[in-house]
Design a protein around this motif. Structure first.
Motif, mmCIF file in Angstrom:
data_model
loop_
_atom_site.group_PDB
_atom_site.id
_atom_site.type_symbol
_atom_site.label_atom_id
_atom_site.label_comp_id
_atom_site.label_asym_id
_atom_site.label_seq_id
_atom_site.Cartn_x
_atom_site.Cartn_y
_atom_site.Cartn_z
ATOM 1 N N ILE A 1 0.832 -1.196 0.000
ATOM 2 C CA ILE A 1 0.000 0.000 0.000
ATOM 3 C C ILE A 1 0.868 1.249 0.000
ATOM 4 O O ILE A 1 0.604 2.204 -0.747
ATOM 5 C CB ILE A 1 -0.975 -0.004 1.198
ATOM 6 N N LEU A 2 1.910 1.275 0.801
ATOM 7 C CA LEU A 2 2.820 2.423 0.836
ATOM 8 C C LEU A 2 3.518 2.619 -0.509
ATOM 9 O O LEU A 2 3.644 3.744 -0.992
ATOM 10 C CB LEU A 2 3.846 2.258 1.955
ATOM 11 N N GLU B 1 1.115 4.103 -2.961
ATOM 12 C CA GLU B 1 0.898 5.531 -2.676
ATOM 13 C C GLU B 1 2.055 6.377 -3.200
ATOM 14 O O GLU B 1 1.847 7.449 -3.763
ATOM 15 C CB GLU B 1 0.714 5.752 -1.174
ATOM 16 N N ALA C 1 1.724 6.261 -7.105
ATOM 17 C CA ALA C 1 0.507 6.922 -7.580
ATOM 18 C C ALA C 1 0.578 8.430 -7.419
ATOM 19 O O ALA C 1 0.021 9.176 -8.239
ATOM 20 C CB ALA C 1 -0.709 6.372 -6.848
ATOM 21 N N SER C 2 1.272 8.906 -6.407
ATOM 22 C CA SER C 2 1.344 10.353 -6.187
ATOM 23 C C SER C 2 2.014 11.073 -7.348
ATOM 24 O O SER C 2 1.724 12.235 -7.612
ATOM 25 C CB SER C 2 2.072 10.653 -4.879
ATOM 26 N N THR D 1 -0.397 12.405 -10.080
ATOM 27 C CA THR D 1 -1.391 13.385 -9.658
ATOM 28 C C THR D 1 -1.088 14.732 -10.298
ATOM 29 O O THR D 1 0.050 15.209 -10.268
ATOM 30 C CB THR D 1 -1.366 13.544 -8.121
ATOM 31 N N TRP E 1 7.101 12.392 -7.011
ATOM 32 C CA TRP E 1 6.856 11.061 -6.451
ATOM 33 C C TRP E 1 6.974 11.119 -4.935
ATOM 34 O O TRP E 1 7.688 11.935 -4.396
ATOM 35 C CB TRP E 1 7.882 10.051 -6.975
ATOM 36 N N GLY F 1 4.479 11.309 -2.339
ATOM 37 C CA GLY F 1 3.461 11.795 -1.414
ATOM 38 C C GLY F 1 3.322 13.296 -1.414
ATOM 39 O O GLY F 1 3.908 14.001 -2.228
#
Length: 130
Positions: free
Chosen positions: A15-16, A19, A22-23, A26, A80, A82
């Protein structure tokens, strides 16, 4: 019991990792082109700097959704890692220009695209829209 702990740890790590990756995809709607831009002597490219209008965030790149004989429509992407990570961040970019190009827009979310740089037809000089 040990197996369940390992599975939970691996799930959290996955999951980390997701994240972090995926960031970077954005769109950063707070990004803007600063006053620090330079057009090459032959007018074939513009080198510009990007800032972020919020207290958090960095830009890692952009996508030009226009160009050719139509205006440039730029979308900037978050770095990248977060919310406030600077992994892969850069603040200076190069955009290829055609002689007919006259406008550069920047994407600002629900506000759509905002005209940021414009080329004066008479003088051929680029200037920032305030």
């Amino acid at each position: 019991m040990k197996r369940k702990v390992i599975i939970i740890i691996l799930a959290v790590l996955c999951i980390l990792f997701f994240e972090i990756v995926a960031s970077g995809f954005t769109i950063n709607t707070n990004a803007y082109i600063t006053d620090d831009f330079v057009v090459s002597e032959d007018g074939s490219k513009i080198i510009f700097k990007v800032g972020v209008g919020s207290s958090m965030g960095y830009v890692r790149g952009y996508k030009d959704e226009g160009g050719e004989v139509k205006p440039h429509y730029l979308k900037f992407y978050s770095a990248w890692g977060g919310i406030n990570s600077s992994i892969g961040a850069n603040d200076e970019y190069v955009l290829e220009l055609q002689p007919e190009d006259t406008e550069i827009y920047v994407y600002h979310g629900d506000g759509g695209y905002e005209l940021t740089l414009n080329k004066d037809a008479a003088s051929g000089k680029w200037y920032r829209i305030k």
